[in-house]
Design a protein around this motif. Sequence first.
Motif, mmCIF file in Angstrom:
data_model
loop_
_atom_site.group_PDB
_atom_site.id
_atom_site.type_symbol
_atom_site.label_atom_id
_atom_site.label_comp_id
_atom_site.label_asym_id
_atom_site.label_seq_id
_atom_site.Cartn_x
_atom_site.Cartn_y
_atom_site.Cartn_z
ATOM 1 N N LEU A 9 0.817 -1.202 0.000
ATOM 2 C CA LEU A 9 0.000 0.000 0.000
ATOM 3 C C LEU A 9 0.855 1.259 0.000
ATOM 4 C CD1 LEU A 9 -2.950 -0.821 2.393
ATOM 5 C CD2 LEU A 9 -3.008 -0.533 -0.076
ATOM 6 N N ARG A 10 2.039 1.192 0.589
ATOM 7 C CA ARG A 10 2.908 2.355 0.609
ATOM 8 C C ARG A 10 3.352 2.749 -0.791
ATOM 9 N NH1 ARG A 10 7.539 0.562 3.892
ATOM 10 N NH2 ARG A 10 6.595 -1.475 3.872
ATOM 11 N N LEU A 11 3.302 1.834 -1.749
ATOM 12 C CA LEU A 11 3.803 2.086 -3.090
ATOM 13 C C LEU A 11 2.709 2.496 -4.071
ATOM 14 C CD1 LEU A 11 6.077 -1.069 -3.292
ATOM 15 C CD2 LEU A 11 6.743 1.239 -2.631
ATOM 16 N N LEU A 12 1.467 2.523 -3.640
ATOM 17 C CA LEU A 12 0.358 2.747 -4.552
ATOM 18 C C LEU A 12 -0.078 4.204 -4.598
ATOM 19 C CD1 LEU A 12 -1.791 -0.320 -3.545
ATOM 20 C CD2 LEU A 12 -0.312 -0.107 -5.526
ATOM 21 N N SER A 13 -0.587 4.609 -5.727
ATOM 22 C CA SER A 13 -1.164 5.941 -5.871
ATOM 23 C C SER A 13 -2.615 5.895 -5.402
ATOM 24 C CB SER A 13 -1.111 6.368 -7.335
ATOM 25 O OG SER A 13 -1.989 5.557 -8.089
ATOM 26 N N ILE A 14 -3.214 7.057 -5.275
ATOM 27 C CA ILE A 14 -4.620 7.138 -4.897
ATOM 28 C C ILE A 14 -5.485 6.392 -5.911
ATOM 29 C CG2 ILE A 14 -6.565 8.716 -4.548
ATOM 30 C CD1 ILE A 14 -4.495 8.766 -2.282
ATOM 31 N N ALA A 15 -5.164 6.497 -7.195
ATOM 32 C CA ALA A 15 -5.941 5.794 -8.223
ATOM 33 C C ALA A 15 -5.856 4.288 -8.025
ATOM 34 C CB ALA A 15 -5.441 6.165 -9.606
ATOM 35 N N SER A 16 -4.671 3.786 -7.712
ATOM 36 C CA SER A 16 -4.508 2.350 -7.475
ATOM 37 C C SER A 16 -5.282 1.924 -6.243
ATOM 38 C CB SER A 16 -3.034 2.004 -7.290
ATOM 39 O OG SER A 16 -2.308 2.323 -8.452
ATOM 40 N N LEU A 17 -5.274 2.779 -5.223
ATOM 41 C CA LEU A 17 -6.025 2.456 -4.017
ATOM 42 C C LEU A 17 -7.518 2.372 -4.304
ATOM 43 C CD1 LEU A 17 -4.131 4.642 -1.407
ATOM 44 C CD2 LEU A 17 -4.151 2.154 -1.565
ATOM 45 N N SER A 18 -8.005 3.231 -5.192
ATOM 46 C CA SER A 18 -9.413 3.184 -5.568
ATOM 47 C C SER A 18 -9.775 1.835 -6.181
ATOM 48 C CB SER A 18 -9.745 4.301 -6.549
ATOM 49 O OG SER A 18 -9.560 5.541 -5.928
ATOM 50 N N ASN A 63 -12.113 3.972 3.799
ATOM 51 C CA ASN A 63 -11.632 4.951 4.773
ATOM 52 C C ASN A 63 -10.152 5.232 4.597
ATOM 53 O OD1 ASN A 63 -14.131 5.166 5.963
ATOM 54 N ND2 ASN A 63 -13.738 3.477 7.368
ATOM 55 N N PHE A 64 -9.377 4.226 4.182
ATOM 56 C CA PHE A 64 -7.937 4.417 3.994
ATOM 57 C C PHE A 64 -7.682 5.431 2.892
ATOM 58 C CE2 PHE A 64 -3.587 3.323 4.376
ATOM 59 C CZ PHE A 64 -3.071 3.479 3.106
ATOM 60 N N SER A 87 4.124 0.566 14.121
ATOM 61 C CA SER A 87 5.183 -0.272 13.583
ATOM 62 C C SER A 87 4.795 -1.703 13.948
ATOM 63 C CB SER A 87 6.526 0.111 14.211
ATOM 64 O OG SER A 87 7.543 -0.686 13.693
ATOM 65 N N ILE A 88 4.410 -2.495 12.936
ATOM 66 C CA ILE A 88 3.912 -3.849 13.148
ATOM 67 C C ILE A 88 5.058 -4.829 12.963
ATOM 68 C CG2 ILE A 88 2.247 -5.583 12.381
ATOM 69 C CD1 ILE A 88 0.635 -3.165 11.232
ATOM 70 N N ILE A 89 5.157 -5.765 13.870
ATOM 71 C CA ILE A 89 6.253 -6.730 13.840
ATOM 72 C C ILE A 89 5.748 -8.062 13.284
ATOM 73 C CG2 ILE A 89 7.958 -7.957 15.244
ATOM 74 C CD1 ILE A 89 7.517 -5.560 17.293
ATOM 75 N N ASP A 90 6.404 -8.549 12.216
ATOM 76 C CA ASP A 90 6.075 -9.859 11.650
ATOM 77 C C ASP A 90 6.627 -10.915 12.606
ATOM 78 O OD1 ASP A 90 6.094 -12.311 10.287
ATOM 79 O OD2 ASP A 90 6.377 -11.343 8.347
ATOM 80 N N PRO A 91 5.766 -11.789 13.148
ATOM 81 C CA PRO A 91 6.243 -12.771 14.127
ATOM 82 C C PRO A 91 7.181 -13.821 13.524
ATOM 83 C CG PRO A 91 3.964 -13.215 13.559
ATOM 84 C CD PRO A 91 4.334 -11.930 12.888
ATOM 85 N N HIS A 92 7.174 -13.961 12.221
ATOM 86 C CA HIS A 92 7.998 -14.984 11.574
ATOM 87 C C HIS A 92 9.438 -14.555 11.359
ATOM 88 C CE1 HIS A 92 4.424 -17.345 11.076
ATOM 89 N NE2 HIS A 92 3.820 -16.312 10.510
ATOM 90 N N ASP A 93 9.631 -13.298 10.929
ATOM 91 C CA ASP A 93 11.003 -12.866 10.641
ATOM 92 C C ASP A 93 11.438 -11.626 11.421
ATOM 93 O OD1 ASP A 93 9.718 -10.752 9.372
ATOM 94 O OD2 ASP A 93 10.176 -11.456 7.348
ATOM 95 N N GLY A 94 10.544 -11.085 12.252
ATOM 96 C CA GLY A 94 10.889 -9.932 13.075
ATOM 97 C C GLY A 94 10.945 -8.611 12.332
ATOM 98 N N LYS A 116 9.793 -5.138 10.645
ATOM 99 C CA LYS A 116 8.800 -4.139 11.045
ATOM 100 C C LYS A 116 8.196 -3.489 9.804
ATOM 101 C CE LYS A 116 10.696 -3.048 15.526
ATOM 102 N NZ LYS A 116 11.088 -2.001 16.450
ATOM 103 N N TYR A 117 6.895 -3.255 9.861
ATOM 104 C CA TYR A 117 6.163 -2.613 8.779
ATOM 105 C C TYR A 117 5.408 -1.425 9.353
ATOM 106 C CZ TYR A 117 7.165 -6.972 6.417
ATOM 107 O OH TYR A 117 7.812 -8.037 5.849
ATOM 108 N N ASN A 118 5.517 -0.280 8.710
ATOM 109 C CA ASN A 118 4.813 0.913 9.163
ATOM 110 C C ASN A 118 3.383 0.898 8.644
ATOM 111 O OD1 ASN A 118 7.081 1.904 10.487
ATOM 112 N ND2 ASN A 118 7.847 2.831 8.606
ATOM 113 N N TYR A 119 2.477 1.368 9.482
ATOM 114 C CA TYR A 119 1.069 1.403 9.143
ATOM 115 C C TYR A 119 0.425 2.542 9.926
ATOM 116 C CZ TYR A 119 -3.666 -0.441 8.311
ATOM 117 O OH TYR A 119 -4.969 -0.613 7.917
ATOM 118 N N ALA A 120 -0.496 3.249 9.329
ATOM 119 C CA ALA A 120 -1.181 4.353 10.002
ATOM 120 C C ALA A 120 -2.685 4.153 9.924
ATOM 121 C CB ALA A 120 -0.796 5.684 9.365
ATOM 122 N N ILE A 121 -3.359 4.531 10.998
ATOM 123 C CA ILE A 121 -4.820 4.491 11.046
ATOM 124 C C ILE A 121 -5.283 5.896 11.391
ATOM 125 C CG2 ILE A 121 -6.867 3.528 12.160
ATOM 126 C CD1 ILE A 121 -5.149 1.098 12.907
ATOM 127 N N GLY A 122 -6.197 6.433 10.593
ATOM 128 C CA GLY A 122 -6.699 7.782 10.826
ATOM 129 C C GLY A 122 -7.496 7.876 12.113
#
Length: 176
Positions: free
Chosen positions: A14-23, A34-35, A118-125, A127-133
């Motif tokens: 999702l970090r790599l997508l444009s608004i059009a792609s998100l649509s 909502n995202f 910052s979400i931690i993948d339990p398999h490989d440790g 971290k992935y950034n994520y935001a919630i409005g």
Amino acid sequence: MSFVPTFLFSLTHLRLLSIASLSLLISSGTISGNFVQAAEENSSHSQESSSEEVSLTRISGLANGVYLYGRSPEPETMGQEYLVFKVQKGEVIGAFYMPRSEFNCFSGSFDSRQINLSIIDPHDGMKYNYAIGLQVVSPVATNSRRSSEVTLEGYHRLGDLSDNDQRILDACLPSN
């Protein structure tokens, strides 16, 4: 496909997508509208602002405490995503989970418009950034006599934590 790979795949790409792609992702039901709405608001540089937007700029987050939010207004709904977390002095620690599935711990903080995780993948440790409005819900909209409430965009605030919610949260909190 399990919750973690699907969820982390979504977060990573999702970090790599444009608004059009998100649509396109929204129309296919892959992600919530909502995202994109939050992304469009954040990318807009308009000088005009509604009273709600002015209120949002003053949000400092949720009060200290333990919270449970879900995509469904009912707890433990199969196939639905839930967040259980603790807020202390503007810092957040908790987990994303789906009932009867594994969970992902996260940590983060608030800014004036969102909660940054910052979400931690339990398999490989990794971290992935994520935001919630963050969203201000006025008492008029909820037929309540309470003052305005801050909530997470796209999620329903749920009541008391179940024993499982508490177990998941305890697994993510640092040992004292």
